[in-house]
Design a protein around this motif. Sequence first.
Motif, PDB file in Angstrom:
ATOM      1  N   VAL A 113      14.948 -11.515  15.207  1.00  0.00           N
ATOM      2  CA  VAL A 113      16.258 -11.701  15.855  1.00  0.00           C
ATOM      3  C   VAL A 113      16.103 -11.664  17.373  1.00  0.00           C
ATOM      4  O   VAL A 113      16.684 -12.481  18.093  1.00  0.00           O
ATOM      5  CB  VAL A 113      17.278 -10.639  15.362  1.00  0.00           C
ATOM      6  CG1 VAL A 113      18.532 -10.628  16.219  1.00  0.00           C
ATOM      7  CG2 VAL A 113      17.629 -10.890  13.899  1.00  0.00           C
ATOM      8  N   LEU A 114      15.311 -10.737  17.863  1.00  0.00           N
ATOM      9  CA  LEU A 114      15.061 -10.640  19.300  1.00  0.00           C
ATOM     10  C   LEU A 114      14.432 -11.931  19.830  1.00  0.00           C
ATOM     11  O   LEU A 114      14.884 -12.494  20.831  1.00  0.00           O
ATOM     12  CB  LEU A 114      14.138  -9.449  19.586  1.00  0.00           C
ATOM     13  CG  LEU A 114      13.686  -9.252  21.025  1.00  0.00           C
ATOM     14  CD1 LEU A 114      14.868  -8.939  21.934  1.00  0.00           C
ATOM     15  CD2 LEU A 114      12.659  -8.140  21.103  1.00  0.00           C
ATOM     16  N   ALA A 115      13.411 -12.414  19.144  1.00  0.00           N
ATOM     17  CA  ALA A 115      12.739 -13.649  19.571  1.00  0.00           C
ATOM     18  C   ALA A 115      13.684 -14.844  19.481  1.00  0.00           C
ATOM     19  O   ALA A 115      13.748 -15.668  20.403  1.00  0.00           O
ATOM     20  CB  ALA A 115      11.495 -13.890  18.717  1.00  0.00           C
ATOM     21  N   PHE A 116      14.426 -14.935  18.390  1.00  0.00           N
ATOM     22  CA  PHE A 116      15.335 -16.067  18.212  1.00  0.00           C
ATOM     23  C   PHE A 116      16.442 -16.076  19.268  1.00  0.00           C
ATOM     24  O   PHE A 116      16.801 -17.129  19.798  1.00  0.00           O
ATOM     25  CB  PHE A 116      15.951 -16.058  16.809  1.00  0.00           C
ATOM     26  CG  PHE A 116      16.851 -17.237  16.570  1.00  0.00           C
ATOM     27  CD1 PHE A 116      16.325 -18.488  16.305  1.00  0.00           C
ATOM     28  CD2 PHE A 116      18.235 -17.101  16.634  1.00  0.00           C
ATOM     29  CE1 PHE A 116      17.158 -19.584  16.101  1.00  0.00           C
ATOM     30  CE2 PHE A 116      19.068 -18.187  16.440  1.00  0.00           C
ATOM     31  CZ  PHE A 116      18.522 -19.434  16.169  1.00  0.00           C
ATOM     32  N   ASN A 117      16.986 -14.887  19.591  1.00  0.00           N
ATOM     33  CA  ASN A 117      18.044 -14.813  20.604  1.00  0.00           C
ATOM     34  C   ASN A 117      17.556 -15.283  21.963  1.00  0.00           C
ATOM     35  O   ASN A 117      18.340 -15.803  22.756  1.00  0.00           O
ATOM     36  CB  ASN A 117      18.595 -13.385  20.705  1.00  0.00           C
ATOM     37  CG  ASN A 117      19.497 -13.047  19.543  1.00  0.00           C
ATOM     38  OD1 ASN A 117      20.023 -13.925  18.850  1.00  0.00           O
ATOM     39  ND2 ASN A 117      19.676 -11.762  19.279  1.00  0.00           N
ATOM     40  N   ALA A 142      11.612 -21.953  14.427  1.00  0.00           N
ATOM     41  CA  ALA A 142      10.170 -22.101  14.204  1.00  0.00           C
ATOM     42  C   ALA A 142       9.369 -21.396  15.296  1.00  0.00           C
ATOM     43  O   ALA A 142       8.387 -20.703  15.009  1.00  0.00           O
ATOM     44  CB  ALA A 142       9.799 -23.580  14.147  1.00  0.00           C
ATOM     45  N   GLU A 143       9.801 -21.554  16.532  1.00  0.00           N
ATOM     46  CA  GLU A 143       9.094 -20.921  17.646  1.00  0.00           C
ATOM     47  C   GLU A 143       9.206 -19.391  17.567  1.00  0.00           C
ATOM     48  O   GLU A 143       8.240 -18.674  17.806  1.00  0.00           O
ATOM     49  CB  GLU A 143       9.661 -21.436  18.973  1.00  0.00           C
ATOM     50  CG  GLU A 143       8.705 -21.285  20.118  1.00  0.00           C
ATOM     51  CD  GLU A 143       9.178 -21.984  21.385  1.00  0.00           C
ATOM     52  OE1 GLU A 143       8.439 -21.892  22.368  1.00  0.00           O
ATOM     53  OE2 GLU A 143      10.279 -22.580  21.397  1.00  0.00           O
ATOM     54  N   ALA A 144      10.392 -18.905  17.186  1.00  0.00           N
ATOM     55  CA  ALA A 144      10.596 -17.459  17.041  1.00  0.00           C
ATOM     56  C   ALA A 144       9.694 -16.914  15.937  1.00  0.00           C
ATOM     57  O   ALA A 144       9.082 -15.851  16.092  1.00  0.00           O
ATOM     58  CB  ALA A 144      12.059 -17.158  16.745  1.00  0.00           C
ATOM     59  N   GLN A 190       4.996 -11.920  24.545  1.00  0.00           N
ATOM     60  CA  GLN A 190       4.582 -13.175  23.917  1.00  0.00           C
ATOM     61  C   GLN A 190       5.479 -14.330  24.382  1.00  0.00           C
ATOM     62  O   GLN A 190       5.009 -15.428  24.645  1.00  0.00           O
ATOM     63  CB  GLN A 190       4.638 -13.060  22.388  1.00  0.00           C
ATOM     64  CG  GLN A 190       3.529 -12.265  21.780  1.00  0.00           C
ATOM     65  CD  GLN A 190       2.202 -13.006  21.741  1.00  0.00           C
ATOM     66  OE1 GLN A 190       2.105 -14.173  22.109  1.00  0.00           O
ATOM     67  NE2 GLN A 190       1.164 -12.310  21.317  1.00  0.00           N
ATOM     68  N   ILE A 191       6.773 -14.055  24.473  1.00  0.00           N
ATOM     69  CA  ILE A 191       7.720 -15.087  24.923  1.00  0.00           C
ATOM     70  C   ILE A 191       7.428 -15.465  26.370  1.00  0.00           C
ATOM     71  O   ILE A 191       7.374 -16.653  26.720  1.00  0.00           O
ATOM     72  CB  ILE A 191       9.177 -14.609  24.757  1.00  0.00           C
ATOM     73  CG1 ILE A 191       9.529 -14.528  23.262  1.00  0.00           C
ATOM     74  CG2 ILE A 191      10.154 -15.524  25.486  1.00  0.00           C
ATOM     75  CD1 ILE A 191      10.835 -13.819  22.954  1.00  0.00           C
ATOM     76  N   ILE A 192       7.225 -14.460  27.225  1.00  0.00           N
ATOM     77  CA  ILE A 192       6.916 -14.737  28.635  1.00  0.00           C
ATOM     78  C   ILE A 192       5.639 -15.568  28.741  1.00  0.00           C
ATOM     79  O   ILE A 192       5.593 -16.561  29.481  1.00  0.00           O
ATOM     80  CB  ILE A 192       6.774 -13.421  29.432  1.00  0.00           C
ATOM     81  CG1 ILE A 192       8.146 -12.761  29.593  1.00  0.00           C
ATOM     82  CG2 ILE A 192       6.125 -13.667  30.790  1.00  0.00           C
ATOM     83  CD1 ILE A 192       8.097 -11.328  30.106  1.00  0.00           C
ATOM     84  N   ASN A 193       4.611 -15.181  27.997  1.00  0.00           N
ATOM     85  CA  ASN A 193       3.351 -15.928  28.042  1.00  0.00           C
ATOM     86  C   ASN A 193       3.529 -17.370  27.571  1.00  0.00           C
ATOM     87  O   ASN A 193       3.010 -18.300  28.182  1.00  0.00           O
ATOM     88  CB  ASN A 193       2.274 -15.232  27.203  1.00  0.00           C
ATOM     89  CG  ASN A 193       1.764 -13.964  27.858  1.00  0.00           C
ATOM     90  OD1 ASN A 193       1.887 -13.784  29.069  1.00  0.00           O
ATOM     91  ND2 ASN A 193       1.200 -13.071  27.076  1.00  0.00           N
TER      92      ASN A 193
END
Length: 194
Positions: free
Chosen positions: A38-42, A48-50, A85-88
């Motif tokens: 949920v954190l990644a998707f938001n 798919a990326e999340a 991971q998102i920042i990278n």
Amino acid sequence: MKPSYDSSSDAELIALLRDEDHNAFTEIYRRFWDKIFVLAFNRLKDQAEAEEIVQEVFLSLWKRRETLQVQYSLNTYLSTAVKYQIINRQSRNYLKTQSDLSLASLPEQGIDSTQLWFSERELKRQLDYHVEQLPEKCRLVFKLSRELYLSNAEIAQQMGVTEKAVEAHITRALKVLKGKLHFGIPLISYLLSK
């Protein structure tokens, strides 16, 4: 006696994980997958990326199980790992976009990939140099955050300062680096991950 995984605490699961207990890993995965997805998707707005980000985080958790240091909770640790991971990923995408824009403006004969590699290497060298020029406390906080991936709370505890002080040091470091290097924070984050 076999441990009861679903009633185990974070600390117990981490201890079992360090001993390569696959069931402990499965319990951590079951317990936290939804939360960090949920954190990644938001943040990404792409399912798919999340999912890829979450898988990378759990893969990293398993690979680093023997040296795992979680000072607060697994939820905090995994949430922080997702954010990095998102920042990278965003930084890599930013750099790719910048490279594509640069390539589009080149003459027809194109560019040597070695030249691009050396350009990135030079940027990284400049970044490392300017990080070393930061004031001592600022540099230490920045390195703990960006190189060792410690959370602000972990850094604050380790250095005996407040989380606000940690945030201030990181903000100051990024501002100085952005000013010295004349490129944006996503590219700085990308280069730090190399």
